[in-house]
Design a protein around this motif. Structure first.
Motif, short mmCIF file in Angstrom:
data_model
loop_
_atom_site.label_atom_id
_atom_site.label_comp_id
_atom_site.label_asym_id
_atom_site.label_seq_id
_atom_site.Cartn_x
_atom_site.Cartn_y
_atom_site.Cartn_z
N HIS A 31 34.09 37.99 41.21
CA HIS A 31 33.77 37.37 42.51
C HIS A 31 34.98 37.45 43.43
O HIS A 31 36.08 37.80 42.99
N HIS A 36 40.82 36.31 41.62
CA HIS A 36 40.00 37.27 40.87
C HIS A 36 39.87 38.63 41.57
O HIS A 36 39.64 39.64 40.92
N ASP A 108 34.43 32.74 36.95
CA ASP A 108 34.22 31.31 37.17
C ASP A 108 32.72 31.08 37.18
O ASP A 108 31.97 31.92 37.69
ZN LIG Z 1 36.23 31.23 41.81
#
Ligand SMILES: [Zn+2]
Ligand SMILES: [Zn+2]
Length: 329
Positions: A31, A36, A108
Motif C-alpha cells: 500500500h 511501505h 498493514d
Molecule cells: Zn499503512
C-alpha cells in the motif's frame, strides 16, 4: 522463500522485493503509506484500486503494473497475487507461491469493517509475515460506526465554533468521511490541503464519502462556526490554525487508546480509531491463515511472538524491518 536484505524483504524466486525501503529494480507494494512505498524503484506492482494514490505519492511517471485483487501473475519462478488487507484503499496482502510453498506478507491490515476499502480476506499459507503494530491485549477496538457516532455528537454538541478533527491525511480522513456518510449525513466537511489531494483519488475509485471543500477555497470573512474540519496532525498549532477562532480540537487514532499520548499532544478529545488490527484481530488472523510459521513486523512483535509460541504452539518470531505503524503525519 523470503529473506531480509539491506534493501528490504526479498523473494529470490520472484526476483523482487516486497515494500523495499531502498530503491530496487522490482518492487511489490502492499500500500501507499510512506513506510511501505518508497520512490526510486525501477518497476512497481500494486493493487489496481490504489494506483491513483501511489502515483500521487511516488510520482505520476513511475513504471507501475496495476493488478486486480485475486488475479495471480507469474514473476520468474513464483506466482504472485494481491488480496484485500482492509487497511486503506488498494491495500493488499501479497501471496507468493513457489516450490510448493505459500508465503503471505500481510502489509498493514485490519479486520473491522471500513466503508472506504475492500474488507480483509483470509489467505491460507504456510508462512505468514504479519504486522504487529498494536500487539498488546490492551488494544481492543470498537467499531468505526460507533466512533463516527461519537464524533458526530462531539461536533454537533458545540456549533458555536469550528470543530477540528486531526487525523492522518491518507486513509483515516477518507475513512471518516465514508463512515459519516454511512450514518446518513450529507453535510459538507472542510479539509486541510493534505487530505483534500488524496480524497480526489478516493473519489476516482468511487468510494462514497461526504462532500468536501478545502478551507482555502472559502472567503476569508466566512464564519467557520459549526463546521467540521479534517486536518493532519502536522497542522496542529501551526499558522494554519489562525484561520479558526477558538476551535474545539480532537485527534482520531489508535494511539489515542493510550491516555498519556492524548494528554501529551494537547488535544481536547481523543477518538480511538485505528486502521490496524487490534490484539484479537491479530490472533484471529494468524490462526485463520493456518500458518505454521509466523514472522512479526512493526512495534510490539515480541509480546505477540511469545504468546503465539506458548499458547498456540506456532513457530513465531519478530522480524526487524523499517515498517512503522501509522507513520503518516
Ligand atoms: Zn499503512
Ligand atoms: Zn506499516
Amino acid at each position: 522463500m523470503i529473506e531480509r536484505t539491506p534493501e528490504g524483504l526479498y523473494c529470490p524466486a520472484a526476483r523482487a522485493w516486497l515494500d523495499p525501503w531502498r530503491p530496487v529494480p522490482r518492487a511489490l507494494i502492499t500500500h501507499a503509506h510512506s513506510d511501505h512505498a518508497r520512490p526510486g524503484c525501477g518497476h512497481y506492482w500494486a493493487e489496481a484500486s490504489g494506483e491513483g494514490v501511489l502515483r500521487q505519492r511516488l510520482g505520476r511517471d513511475i513504471r507501475l503494473t496495476p493488478v486486480a485483487y485475486g488475479e495471480p501473475f507469474r514473476l520468474h519462478q513464483a506466482w504472485v497475487s494481491f488480496h484485500p488487507a482492509g487497511h486503506v484503499l488498494g491495500s493488499a496482502q501479497i501471496r507468493l507461491e513457489a516450490d510448493g510453498e505459500v508465503w503471505v506478507l500481510s502489509g498493514d491490515y485490519k479486520r473491522d469493517p471500513d466503508p472506504s476499502c475492500q474488507p480483509f480476506e483470509v489467505v491460507s499459507c504456510d508462512v505468514l509475515i504479519s504486522e504487529a503494530t498494536f500487539a498488546l491485549p490492551i488494544y481492543r477496538w470498537r467499531s468505526g460506526r460507533e466512533l463516527a457516532e461519537e464524533i458526530v455528537s462531539w461536533w454537533q454538541g458545540d456549533r458555536s465554533r469550528a470543530s477540528i478533527l486531526f487525523c492522518y491525511a491518507f486513509g483515516k480522513a477518507q475513512r471518516l468521511l465514508a463512515e459519516l456518510r454511512a450514518l446518513g449525513l450529507e453535510e459538507e466537511v472542510l479539509l486541510h490541503g493534505a487530505p483534500e489531494a488524496i480524497c480526489r483519488s478516493y473519489r476516482e475509485a468511487e468510494v462514497p464519502m461526504l462532500p468536501t471543500r478545502p478551507v482555502s477555497a472559502l472567503p476569508r470573512a466566512e464564519s467557520l462556526a459549526g463546521r467540521l474540519v479534517l486536518a493532519p496532525p502536522s497542522a496542529h498549532r501551526s499558522p494554519w490554525m489562525k484561520r479558526f477562532r477558538s476551535p474545539q480540537t480532537a485527534f482520531a487514532s489508535g494511539w489515542m487508546a493510550v491516555r498519556g499520548a492524548r494528554r501529551r499532544r494537547g488535544y481536547e478529545r481523543g477518538f480511538v480509531l485505528s486502521d490496524h488490527a487490534d490484539w484479537n484481530g491479530l490472533l484471529r488472523t494468524v490462526k485463520e491463515s493456518g500458518a505454521q510459521r509466523v514472522f512479526l513486523t512493526h512495534g510490539q512483535s515480541d509480546v505477540l511472538a511469545r504468546y503465539l509460541r506458548e499458547q498456540e504452539g506456532i513457530r513465531a518470531e519478530p522480524l526487524a524491518t523499517l515498517f512503522e505503524g501509522d507513520a503518516e503525519a
